[in-house]
Write a protein that holds these residues in place. Structure first.
Motif, PDB file in Angstrom:
ATOM      1  N   GLY A 189       0.784  -1.235   0.000  1.00 32.27           N
ATOM      2  CA  GLY A 189       0.000   0.000   0.000  1.00 32.27           C
ATOM      3  C   GLY A 189       0.805   1.267   0.000  1.00 32.27           C
ATOM      4  N   ASN A 190       2.138   1.179  -0.099  1.00 31.94           N
ATOM      5  CA  ASN A 190       2.982   2.371  -0.027  1.00 31.94           C
ATOM      6  C   ASN A 190       3.085   3.028  -1.409  1.00 31.94           C
ATOM      7  N   ASN A 191       1.975   3.562  -1.872  1.00 35.00           N
ATOM      8  CA  ASN A 191       1.883   4.103  -3.218  1.00 35.00           C
ATOM      9  C   ASN A 191       0.793   5.169  -3.207  1.00 35.00           C
ATOM     10  N   LEU A 192       1.045   6.306  -3.860  1.00 38.11           N
ATOM     11  CA  LEU A 192       0.091   7.416  -3.846  1.00 38.11           C
ATOM     12  C   LEU A 192      -1.282   6.986  -4.356  1.00 38.11           C
ATOM     13  N   VAL A 193      -1.320   6.253  -5.453  1.00 37.02           N
ATOM     14  CA  VAL A 193      -2.604   5.827  -6.027  1.00 37.02           C
ATOM     15  C   VAL A 193      -3.362   4.956  -5.038  1.00 37.02           C
ATOM     16  N   LEU A 194      -2.680   4.006  -4.428  1.00 38.11           N
ATOM     17  CA  LEU A 194      -3.340   3.071  -3.517  1.00 38.11           C
ATOM     18  C   LEU A 194      -3.746   3.756  -2.208  1.00 38.11           C
ATOM     19  N   GLY A 196     -12.020   5.493  -0.545  1.00 35.78           N
ATOM     20  CA  GLY A 196     -12.897   4.370  -0.844  1.00 35.78           C
ATOM     21  C   GLY A 196     -13.394   4.389  -2.277  1.00 35.78           C
ATOM     22  N   CYS A 197     -12.520   4.801  -3.206  1.00 34.51           N
ATOM     23  CA  CYS A 197     -12.926   4.970  -4.603  1.00 34.51           C
ATOM     24  C   CYS A 197     -12.253   3.923  -5.491  1.00 34.51           C
ATOM     25  N   PRO A 198     -12.774   3.723  -6.715  1.00 30.40           N
ATOM     26  CA  PRO A 198     -12.142   2.803  -7.666  1.00 30.40           C
ATOM     27  C   PRO A 198     -10.730   3.275  -8.025  1.00 30.40           C
ATOM     28  N   ARG A 203      -6.711   9.180 -11.504  1.00 26.26           N
ATOM     29  CA  ARG A 203      -7.042  10.525 -11.974  1.00 26.26           C
ATOM     30  C   ARG A 203      -6.659  11.580 -10.927  1.00 26.26           C
ATOM     31  N   GLU A 204      -6.948  11.285  -9.667  1.00 25.48           N
ATOM     32  CA  GLU A 204      -6.612  12.235  -8.602  1.00 25.48           C
ATOM     33  C   GLU A 204      -5.103  12.341  -8.418  1.00 25.48           C
ATOM     34  N   ALA A 205      -4.404  11.226  -8.527  1.00 26.51           N
ATOM     35  CA  ALA A 205      -2.945  11.251  -8.395  1.00 26.51           C
ATOM     36  C   ALA A 205      -2.318  12.095  -9.500  1.00 26.51           C
ATOM     37  N   ARG A 206      -2.842  11.976 -10.708  1.00 28.52           N
ATOM     38  CA  ARG A 206      -2.349  12.809 -11.803  1.00 28.52           C
ATOM     39  C   ARG A 206      -2.575  14.292 -11.521  1.00 28.52           C
ATOM     40  N   GLU A 207      -3.705  14.609 -10.899  1.00 26.99           N
ATOM     41  CA  GLU A 207      -3.987  15.998 -10.554  1.00 26.99           C
ATOM     42  C   GLU A 207      -3.015  16.500  -9.491  1.00 26.99           C
ATOM     43  N   HIS A 208      -2.677  15.647  -8.530  1.00 25.31           N
ATOM     44  CA  HIS A 208      -1.664  16.007  -7.529  1.00 25.31           C
ATOM     45  C   HIS A 208      -0.325  16.311  -8.215  1.00 25.31           C
TER      46      HIS A 208
END
Length: 311
Positions: A228-233, A240-242, A248-253
């Protein structure tokens, strides 16, 4: 959608001699006896890293840089091996001495071969550098080992290392070994980083971008290992999202952090011009920023070309 950063990029063509020298160095230190080292050479053209990330460095400097890349990848695997054997010390060392931190991985069986490599790399890297830079570099290497140790102990206990996003961001800067490669920008280009707040924030932006881009490239692999040591995860678990929404959120970060980098760059250069009026200081700062841009964009290109982070 392809991950792209708004940074300068370039590549040195002198790859083969660097790669060959690196293999010789690895054999000299008996690293090729380690499965982790053989895997690195099988899955990635390790001598390419410096050609993308430090394209204007000399041959000797690039061999040294790629030696550090190889060593950090092997150290990462060392923790996996200690986890599998149940011989991982549960308490990472708080020392700023990299060798002391490495010995604490397994107090019953310190990793002698890795310590020998560290004893070769550190003096060559810090030669002719200031005492302040040496302390800074030692701290960065120790932080990397300590962060990897901390992540491994949490995996051993089944506890997520990063309970929230701010904690994850702080610890990820250490486990991606960003600090030591940012320090090498100063050594390679012969410049000192500016000491103002904007420069410190710019460095943090670069550290985050390096780790987060890595996470976007490797989340499938790490999800399969239940790591779980990953921004996406982290984002998927926190919201609690797919996974596709977390990507998509990680790309925005990443996008926001890249523009924060450029904001810090503008603030830093404006201050230098207004307060110092020293053309050499401005030129050195520009060289430092360019070196960092090349490091971040080059690291992304290198990882994208490698099978290691995507399988």
């Amino acid at each position: 959608m392809r991950l792209v950063l708004p940074f300068a990029s370039c590549r040195s063509s002198d790859v083969e001699p660097t790669h060959d020298r690196l293999q010789c160095w690895a054999m000299e230190h008996q690293l090729m006896d380690l499965p982790a080292a053989r895997e690195v050479f099988a899955r990635t053209r390790i001598g390419e890293f410096s050609s993308f990330a430090y394209p204007f460095a000399g041959h000797e400097a690039r061999v040294l840089i790629d030696s550090w890349v190889l060593w950090t990848l092997i150290i990462d695997q060392l923790f996996e091996e200690k986890l599998a054997s149940g011989r991982l010390c549960p308490s990472p060392s708080a020392s700023s001495d990299p060798a002391a931190v490495l010995r604490a991985v397994d107090t019953n069986e310190p990793p002698a071969r890795h310590l020998a490599v560290l004893a070769d790399l550190l003096p060559r890297t810090t030669k002719n550098m200031s005492m302040e830079w040496k302390r800074q570099f030692y701290d960065g290497v120790a932080l990397f080992i300590r962060s990897c140790h901390l992540e491994a102990t949490h995996r051993m206990s089944g506890t997520p290392t990063h309970g929230d996003l701010p904690t994850f961001i702080s610890l990820r800067r250490g486990s991606f070994a960003t600090a030591l490669f940012l320090d090498l920008v100063e050594k390679v280009y012969g410049v000192s980083r500016p000491t103002d707040r904007a420069a410190a924030e710019l460095r943090d932006c670069a550290a985050d971008l390096g780790g987060w881009c890595n996470d976007l490239l490797s989340y499938r692999r790490e999800r399969g290992r239940e790591d779980g040591n990953n921004l996406v995860l982290i984002l998927a678990r926190q919201h609690g999202c797919p996974i596709k929404d977390a990507v998509r959120e990680a790309r925005e970060h990443v996008r926001e952090r890249a523009w924060q980098f450029h904001d810090c760059r503008a603030q830093m250069l404006a201050r230098l011009r207004e307060e110092e009026g020293d053309e050499q200081s401005v030129a050195d700062a520009l060289q430092w920023v360019l070196g960092i841009e090349l490091l971040v964009s080059g690291s992304l290109t290198y990882q994208r070309r490698s099978r290691r982070w995507q399988e």
